[in-house]
Design a protein around this motif. Structure first.
Motif, mmCIF file in Angstrom:
data_model
loop_
_atom_site.group_PDB
_atom_site.id
_atom_site.type_symbol
_atom_site.label_atom_id
_atom_site.label_comp_id
_atom_site.label_asym_id
_atom_site.label_seq_id
_atom_site.Cartn_x
_atom_site.Cartn_y
_atom_site.Cartn_z
ATOM 1 N N UNK A 1 55.610 -7.231 36.216
ATOM 2 C CA UNK A 1 55.195 -6.601 34.956
ATOM 3 C C UNK A 1 56.065 -7.145 33.832
ATOM 4 N N UNK A 2 55.669 -6.865 32.608
ATOM 5 C CA UNK A 2 56.405 -7.353 31.450
ATOM 6 C C UNK A 2 57.726 -6.619 31.308
ATOM 7 N N UNK A 3 58.725 -7.350 30.815
ATOM 8 C CA UNK A 3 60.061 -6.783 30.650
ATOM 9 C C UNK A 3 60.581 -7.100 29.254
ATOM 10 N N UNK B 1 53.612 1.614 27.066
ATOM 11 C CA UNK B 1 52.782 0.414 26.912
ATOM 12 C C UNK B 1 52.819 -0.477 28.156
ATOM 13 N N UNK B 2 53.466 -0.002 29.242
ATOM 14 C CA UNK B 2 53.508 -0.764 30.482
ATOM 15 C C UNK B 2 54.647 -1.751 30.581
ATOM 16 N N UNK B 3 55.486 -1.809 29.556
ATOM 17 C CA UNK B 3 56.632 -2.716 29.550
ATOM 18 C C UNK B 3 57.868 -1.979 30.059
ATOM 19 N N UNK B 4 58.642 -2.635 30.890
ATOM 20 C CA UNK B 4 59.921 -2.077 31.333
ATOM 21 C C UNK B 4 61.011 -2.526 30.381
ATOM 22 N N UNK C 1 66.227 -16.339 30.760
ATOM 23 C CA UNK C 1 66.105 -16.634 32.182
ATOM 24 C C UNK C 1 66.037 -15.381 33.027
ATOM 25 N N UNK C 2 66.871 -14.392 32.705
ATOM 26 C CA UNK C 2 66.877 -13.143 33.462
ATOM 27 C C UNK C 2 65.581 -12.369 33.270
ATOM 28 N N UNK C 3 65.077 -12.349 32.046
ATOM 29 C CA UNK C 3 63.824 -11.621 31.786
ATOM 30 C C UNK C 3 62.668 -12.225 32.584
ATOM 31 N N UNK C 4 62.568 -13.531 32.599
ATOM 32 C CA UNK C 4 61.487 -14.168 33.350
ATOM 33 C C UNK C 4 61.616 -13.864 34.846
ATOM 34 N N UNK C 5 62.838 -13.877 35.345
ATOM 35 C CA UNK C 5 63.047 -13.572 36.762
ATOM 36 C C UNK C 5 62.671 -12.130 37.073
ATOM 37 N N UNK C 6 62.988 -11.207 36.175
ATOM 38 C CA UNK C 6 62.616 -9.804 36.366
ATOM 39 C C UNK C 6 61.098 -9.640 36.364
ATOM 40 N N UNK C 7 60.438 -10.327 35.460
ATOM 41 C CA UNK C 7 58.980 -10.201 35.390
ATOM 42 C C UNK C 7 58.321 -10.722 36.659
ATOM 43 N N UNK C 8 58.876 -11.790 37.243
ATOM 44 C CA UNK C 8 58.333 -12.294 38.506
ATOM 45 C C UNK C 8 58.580 -11.309 39.636
#
Length: 313
Positions: free
Chosen positions: A285-287, A240-243, A274-281
């Motif tokens: 892509x969505x994480x 689905x494109x999510x990591x 916080x980590x998820x948002x940083x990964x997505x930036x």
């Protein structure tokens, strides 16, 4: 290129002339002088994690900056520090020292108006290497008495030798272009080692672990962040494109586990968000991130554990 522009998206098409330069540069200094902030500013993206706490950087991080004139491979190293009593601290010092032996140029980063015994130890280690060395005086914007800057540096240079001195504010991205030109002029003439769009040799899996650890450094109090490390158990791109990322936060004691989780899981949830948002930036892509907290007693002084968690060569 101005110092406010990203330099990780070069305009050249891969054809490099005889004047093209490429080489490796170690960013060295005692803990908390701003090496990681400087690396991020020089490559034009947030690659190395940053927090107000010393010894945030635990690994050598390679940041690649490519322009029409050359390719600079910046190595952000753990801060050299004295009193390395535990295996973790000794590992960090080894990583910093080994970086010096593998570079074309060394850059010592110090804090404006301050030169400590640990700064002196960094200088001594760098001076023992047969490579050009530059001095970067960082955080000049925080020095209240600007008139004290030149006397401070003049006294510093009475007994120490640098090829050139640069004054910067890495946080405000001031003085970066002069550093880049000073570095490029001292690198060997040779073709690029990496592609024009490469910004690091580290994997996304590694960067994901660092981004979780950054949140732990930012959110946990006092010494607790130094008792934590992060291990990625799963990193996969779904259909689905999510990591999807599964990560374990390791601590040394049960009491630390309770603090990291927080009341009702609130602390761990905040770290994960916080980590998820940083990964997505960073990954664009969505994480989907899942975190667990586990205990391994004394891991910071356990060579076997350090090797497992990637802290030893």
């Amino acid at each position: 290129m101005s110092e406010h522009e990203s330099n990780n998206a070069p305009s050249h098409d891969g054809d490099t002339g005889e004047d093209f330069r490429c080489g490796t540069v170690a960013l060295l200094g005692r803990p908390n002088v701003g090496k990681s902030t400087l690396l991020n500013a020089l490559i034009g993206m947030r690659l190395s994690i940053v927090s107000p706490k010393p010894q945030t950087t635990r690994h050598r991080i390679l940041g690649i900056a490519t322009s029409d004139e050359g390719q600079i491979l910046y190595v952000d190293t753990p801060g050299l520090h004295r009193g390395a009593r535990k295996a973790m601290n000794r590992s960090l010092n080894r990583a910093a020292r080994s970086a010096m032996a593998e570079v074309d140029l060394g850059v010592q980063v110090i804090e404006a108006g301050r030169f400590t015994d640990e700064d002196e130890a960094v200088y001594d280690a760098l001076a023992a290497q047969s490579v050009p060395r530059l001095l970067v005086v960082n955080k000049v914007d925080k020095l209240k008495d600007k008139g004290a800057m030149l006397p401070f540096v003049s006294k510093l240079l009475e007994e120490r030798s640098f090829d050139e001195v640069f004054y910067v504010s890495a946080l405000k991205r001031k003085g970066l272009e002069a550093i880049q030109q000073g570095i490029l002029s001292r690198l060997p003439q040779q073709p690029p080692i990496f592609g024009p769009d490469d910004v690091t040799d580290r994997s996304e899996r590694f960067l994901a672990a660092e981004l979780v650890r950054e949140q732990l450094m930012l959110r946990l109090e006092q010494e607790l962040p130094y008792a934590t490390t992060v291990e990625i158990e799963q990193f996969r791109d779904r259909e689905d494109g999510v990591t999807e990322v599964h990560a374990v936060v390791w601590v040394e004691r049960d009491g630390q586990k309770a603090i990291v989780i927080g009341q009702g899981g609130a602390q761990l949830k905040a770290v994960g968000s916080g980590a998820r948002r940083a990964m997505e930036r960073l990954f664009d892509r969505r994480v989907f991130l899942r975190l667990w907290v586990k205990v391994r007693e004394g891991w910071v002084d356990d060579e076997t554990a350090l090797k497992r968690f990637g802290y030893t060569d």
